[in-house]
Design an enzyme around this catalytic site. Structure first.
Site, PDB file in Angstrom:
ATOM      1  N   ARG A 121      43.991  -0.075  11.687  1.00 42.11           N
ATOM      2  CA  ARG A 121      44.185   1.210  10.923  1.00 42.11           C
ATOM      3  C   ARG A 121      44.335   2.538  11.283  1.00 42.11           C
ATOM      4  NH1 ARG A 121      40.065  -2.183   9.123  1.00 42.11           N
ATOM      5  NH2 ARG A 121      40.730  -3.418   7.423  1.00 42.11           N
ATOM      6  N   LYS A 143      56.756  11.600  12.853  1.00 39.96           N
ATOM      7  CA  LYS A 143      57.635  10.619  12.216  1.00 39.96           C
ATOM      8  C   LYS A 143      57.786   9.146  12.957  1.00 39.96           C
ATOM      9  CE  LYS A 143      60.605  12.814   8.989  1.00 39.96           C
ATOM     10  NZ  LYS A 143      61.973  13.061   8.344  1.00 39.96           N
ATOM     11  N   GLU A 185      71.549  17.536  18.961  1.00 41.90           N
ATOM     12  CA  GLU A 185      70.228  18.084  18.194  1.00 41.90           C
ATOM     13  C   GLU A 185      69.762  19.466  18.593  1.00 41.90           C
ATOM     14  OE1 GLU A 185      68.824  16.163  15.746  1.00 41.90           O
ATOM     15  OE2 GLU A 185      69.481  14.200  16.135  1.00 41.90           O
ATOM     16  N   LYS A 227      61.394  23.039  16.294  1.00 38.40           N
ATOM     17  CA  LYS A 227      60.877  22.063  15.449  1.00 38.40           C
ATOM     18  C   LYS A 227      59.362  22.130  15.073  1.00 38.40           C
ATOM     19  CE  LYS A 227      60.911  17.101  14.492  1.00 38.40           C
ATOM     20  NZ  LYS A 227      61.614  15.793  14.806  1.00 38.40           N
ATOM     21  N   GLU A 237      57.985  16.954   4.912  1.00 37.53           N
ATOM     22  CA  GLU A 237      59.267  16.860   4.294  1.00 37.53           C
ATOM     23  C   GLU A 237      59.343  17.101   2.601  1.00 37.53           C
ATOM     24  OE1 GLU A 237      62.394  14.819   6.409  1.00 37.53           O
ATOM     25  OE2 GLU A 237      63.803  15.025   4.898  1.00 37.53           O
ATOM     26  N   ARG A 241      61.387  21.125   5.823  1.00 36.90           N
ATOM     27  CA  ARG A 241      61.858  20.119   6.857  1.00 36.90           C
ATOM     28  C   ARG A 241      62.899  19.501   6.789  1.00 36.90           C
ATOM     29  NH1 ARG A 241      57.324  16.241  10.060  1.00 36.90           N
ATOM     30  NH2 ARG A 241      58.924  15.218  11.579  1.00 36.90           N
ATOM     31  N   ASN A 245      67.750  18.020   8.862  1.00 39.59           N
ATOM     32  CA  ASN A 245      68.883  17.093   8.661  1.00 39.59           C
ATOM     33  C   ASN A 245      70.256  17.486   8.808  1.00 39.59           C
ATOM     34  OD1 ASN A 245      66.983  15.016   8.475  1.00 39.59           O
ATOM     35  ND2 ASN A 245      66.652  15.676   6.349  1.00 39.59           N
ATOM     36  N   HIS A 248      73.272  15.289   9.245  1.00 36.68           N
ATOM     37  CA  HIS A 248      72.661  13.803   9.461  1.00 36.68           C
ATOM     38  C   HIS A 248      73.275  12.817   8.500  1.00 36.68           C
ATOM     39  CE1 HIS A 248      70.364  15.435  12.718  1.00 36.68           C
ATOM     40  NE2 HIS A 248      69.619  14.129  12.726  1.00 36.68           N
ATOM     41  N   HIS A 252      74.970   9.792   9.488  1.00 35.85           N
ATOM     42  CA  HIS A 252      74.243   8.375   9.040  1.00 35.85           C
ATOM     43  C   HIS A 252      75.523   7.708   8.715  1.00 35.85           C
ATOM     44  CE1 HIS A 252      69.937   9.879   8.788  1.00 35.85           C
ATOM     45  NE2 HIS A 252      70.305   9.640  10.066  1.00 35.85           N
ATOM     46  N   HIS A 265      73.297   8.324  17.991  1.00 36.79           N
ATOM     47  CA  HIS A 265      73.067   9.130  16.817  1.00 36.79           C
ATOM     48  C   HIS A 265      73.463  10.583  17.002  1.00 36.79           C
ATOM     49  CE1 HIS A 265      70.372  10.565  13.793  1.00 36.79           C
ATOM     50  NE2 HIS A 265      69.808  11.664  14.655  1.00 36.79           N
TER      51      HIS A 265
HETATM   52  N1  LIG Z   1      60.822  10.014  14.722  1.00 36.63           N
HETATM   53  C1  LIG Z   1      61.714  11.123  14.564  1.00 36.63           C
HETATM   54  O1  LIG Z   1      61.579  12.043  14.050  1.00 36.63           O
HETATM   55  C2  LIG Z   1      62.991  10.883  15.012  1.00 36.63           C
HETATM   56  C3  LIG Z   1      64.025  11.811  15.133  1.00 36.63           C
HETATM   57  C4  LIG Z   1      65.222  11.392  15.768  1.00 36.63           C
HETATM   58  C5  LIG Z   1      65.597  10.197  16.231  1.00 36.63           C
HETATM   59  N2  LIG Z   1      64.574   9.186  16.088  1.00 36.63           N
HETATM   60  C6  LIG Z   1      64.778   7.833  16.568  1.00 36.63           C
HETATM   61  O2  LIG Z   1      65.086   8.004  17.928  1.00 36.63           O
HETATM   62  C7  LIG Z   1      65.814   6.854  18.452  1.00 36.63           C
HETATM   63  C8  LIG Z   1      67.033   7.260  19.350  1.00 36.63           C
HETATM   64  O3  LIG Z   1      66.303   7.895  20.351  1.00 36.63           O
HETATM   65  P1  LIG Z   1      67.176   7.936  21.775  1.00 36.63           P
HETATM   66  O4  LIG Z   1      68.191   8.692  21.614  1.00 36.63           O
HETATM   67  O5  LIG Z   1      65.979   8.527  22.801  1.00 36.63           O
HETATM   68  O6  LIG Z   1      67.506   6.524  22.332  1.00 36.63           O
HETATM   69  P2  LIG Z   1      66.723   5.329  23.222  1.00 36.63           P
HETATM   70  O7  LIG Z   1      65.424   5.327  22.842  1.00 36.63           O
HETATM   71  O8  LIG Z   1      67.679   4.111  22.610  1.00 36.63           O
HETATM   72  O9  LIG Z   1      67.134   5.798  24.599  1.00 36.63           O
HETATM   73  C9  LIG Z   1      68.545   5.825  25.006  1.00 36.63           C
HETATM   74  C10 LIG Z   1      68.758   4.873  26.023  1.00 36.63           C
HETATM   75  O10 LIG Z   1      68.303   5.531  27.453  1.00 36.63           O
HETATM   76  C11 LIG Z   1      67.406   4.875  28.186  1.00 36.63           C
HETATM   77  N3  LIG Z   1      66.589   5.774  28.904  1.00 36.63           N
HETATM   78  C12 LIG Z   1      65.309   6.319  28.314  1.00 36.63           C
HETATM   79  N4  LIG Z   1      64.859   7.148  29.183  1.00 36.63           N
HETATM   80  C13 LIG Z   1      65.634   7.166  30.141  1.00 36.63           C
HETATM   81  C14 LIG Z   1      65.482   7.894  31.431  1.00 36.63           C
HETATM   82  N5  LIG Z   1      64.868   8.798  31.696  1.00 36.63           N
HETATM   83  N6  LIG Z   1      66.498   7.505  32.390  1.00 36.63           N
HETATM   84  C15 LIG Z   1      67.420   6.636  31.948  1.00 36.63           C
HETATM   85  N7  LIG Z   1      67.377   5.914  30.842  1.00 36.63           N
HETATM   86  C16 LIG Z   1      66.669   6.300  29.790  1.00 36.63           C
HETATM   87  C17 LIG Z   1      66.863   3.849  26.882  1.00 36.63           C
HETATM   88  O11 LIG Z   1      66.149   2.974  27.612  1.00 36.63           O
HETATM   89  C18 LIG Z   1      68.048   3.494  26.307  1.00 36.63           C
HETATM   90  O12 LIG Z   1      68.814   2.594  26.759  1.00 36.63           O
HETATM   91  C19 LIG Z   1      66.439   6.287  17.020  1.00 36.63           C
HETATM   92  O13 LIG Z   1      65.873   4.897  16.574  1.00 36.63           O
HETATM   93  C20 LIG Z   1      66.153   7.388  15.865  1.00 36.63           C
HETATM   94  O14 LIG Z   1      65.843   6.801  14.669  1.00 36.63           O
HETATM   95  C21 LIG Z   1      63.217   9.328  15.583  1.00 36.63           C
HETATM   96 ZN   LIG Z   2      68.790  13.312  14.468  1.00 37.73          ZN
END
Ligand SMILES: NC(=O)c1ccc[n+]([C@@H]2O[C@H](COP(=O)([O-])OP(=O)(O)OC[C@H]3O[C@@H](n4cnc5c(N)ncnc54)[C@H](O)[C@@H]3O)[C@@H](O)[C@H]2O)c1
Ligand SMILES: [Zn+2]
Length: 364
Positions: A121, A143, A185, A227, A237, A241, A245, A248, A252, A265
């Site tokens: 929980r 999030k 971003e 942020k 949001e 907030r 987006n 976005h 998307h 993304h």
């Molecule tokens: N929670 C939120 O507010 C929020 C906001 C934006 C995005 N997201 C989510 O984040 C995700 C995208 O995140 P991302 O762009 O970090 O992608 P990711 O986590 O897939 O990382 C991208 C790639 O880089 C690799 N990697 C990570 N760190 C590394 C490093 N230091 N050196 C070499 N390789 C490395 C990972 O293994 C992966 O292959 C999506 O799922 C999206 O929905 C969430």
């Molecule tokens: Zn984003």
């Protein structure tokens, strides 16, 4: 903590937490004061583990540190992989007093955070983001979640971390394409809230692309500050907030059209922000020069400035209609009232939207 870092705070009353930003913080900083119990479970993936797991473990002296290593990829941001985190926690007898640590990009961060929100929980968690996107965006704001076969990020929870540790040196191993995606971003923050930062980005984009540590630390600091401010004003949001987006809704649609993983993304958001800028110009809010300026910055960051070849206005319309940001069937979009000032509106004229698609799509 030593003094080789800059610190920010996300102000959320009793759920407030610090963000530490600096070079070579991983392995040299002691985070055990942010762990209330004796147990730590680091959640990482098979790409990040060989690079940074040992250094991350060294951040928790005196604690029992276990690890769950997930497969790498957005396609594993699902229920089965989430369950493997619970398997690890239960098999290794982690109690309600455990702390989860997300070591990796946004995928690992979202999943570890959601696991922390659900396990027994709710247990505390710590973010150690290792991609630029996760350092400037997903690790801050609470999030968390996973994807459902019928929609991205459809299952989740708000769960704020105890602390965010950002080691800019971890970006040196990040593929260039992922760096550019993160820069989308970063540019977004300048566009929605900080004109001076946008001007700074125009001057320093080359340094950022070539991973200059000082430039990265500054860009990450200013992005997180933006942020943190927006999240503090509107954690769940309810209103403000939503400006995060920008680009976005268009983005998307591009991600879905291209098939998840084919466009990153950030790449989709980069093009999406150009489309939002175009629509803003057509609505008489920003100038044509502003659009050109944003376009130059997006290209300079190594991002695409057009949607995938073959994607039509109809594709956009049908994919944007199902975007979860829609309220009561109205298409809500983030537009730019001016550079550095965003507004959420459902008032954009359908004609101008159609014109935007016509200008960006290869055929209709
Ligand atoms: N929670 C939120 O507010 C929020 C906001 C934006 C995005 N997201 C989510 O984040 C995700 C995208 O995140 P991302 O762009 O970090 O992608 P990711 O986590 O897939 O990382 C991208 C790639 O880089 C690799 N990697 C990570 N760190 C590394 C490093 N230091 N050196 C070499 N390789 C490395 C990972 O293994 C992966 O292959 C999506 O799922 C999206 O929905 C969430
Ligand atoms: Zn984003």
């Amino acid at each position: 903590m030593s003094d080789r870092y800059r610190e920010l705070s996300v102000e959320l009353g009793e759920r407030s937490y610090p963000i530490f930003i600096g070079e070579d913080l991983l392995g040299t900083q002691d985070l055990s004061s942010y762990v209330s119990g004796a147990q730590v479970m680091i959640v990482t993936n098979e790409t990040v583990a060989p690079l940074y797991l040992d250094r991350a473990k060294a951040c928790f002296p005196g604690k029992r540190v276990d690890t769950v290593t997930l497969p790498d990829g957005e396609k594993f941001k699902d229920w089965q992989t989430l369950n493997s985190i619970f398997d690890g926690l239960l098999e290794q007898r982690h109690t309600r007093k455990t702390t989860l640590v997300a070591l990796g990009g946004g995928v690992v961060g979202d999943m570890a955070g959601f696991a922390a929100a659900c396990y027994q929980r709710g247990v505390p968690f710590i973010q150690i983001p290792t991609t630029l996107l996760s350092q400037v965006d997903s690790s801050v704001g609470g999030k968390t979640g996973i994807n459902h076969p019928l929609g991205k990020n459809m299952i989740g929870a708000f769960h704020q971390p105890q602390v965010v540790l950002i080691d800019t040196a971890s970006l040196q191993t990040l593929p260039a394409r992922e760096v550019s995606a993160g820069l989308a971003e970063v540019i977004k923050y300048g566009l929605i809230r900080d004109q001076a930062f946008l001007a700074w980005l125009e001057e320093h984009m080359d340094s950022l692309v070539s991973l200059n540590p000082e430039a990265l630390a500054e860009a990450i600091f200013r992005s997180c500050a933006c942020k943190a401010e927006v999240v503090a004003l509107d954690e769940r949001e309810g209103g403000l907030r939503a400006i995060l987006n920008l680009g976005h809704t268009f983005g998307h649609a591009i991600e879905t059209y291209a098939g998840y993983g084919n466009w990153l993304h950030g790449e989709a958001v980069g093009t999406g922000m150009l489309m939002a800028a175009e629509l803003s110009a057509l609505e008489g809010m920003i100038s044509r020069e502003d659009c050109d300026r944003i376009n130059r910055l997006i290209l300079c960051a190594g991002l695409p400035d057009k949607p995938p070849v073959g994607m039509t206005a109809d594709d956009f319309m049908s994919l944007m209609a199902v975007d979860k940001k829609n309220v009561d069937g109205l298409l809500r979009l983030v537009l730019l009232r001016s550079v550095g000032d965003a507004v959420v509106t459902s008032d954009a004229s359908p004609e101008n939207l159609a014109l935007t698609f016509a200008r960006f799509c290869s055929s209709t």
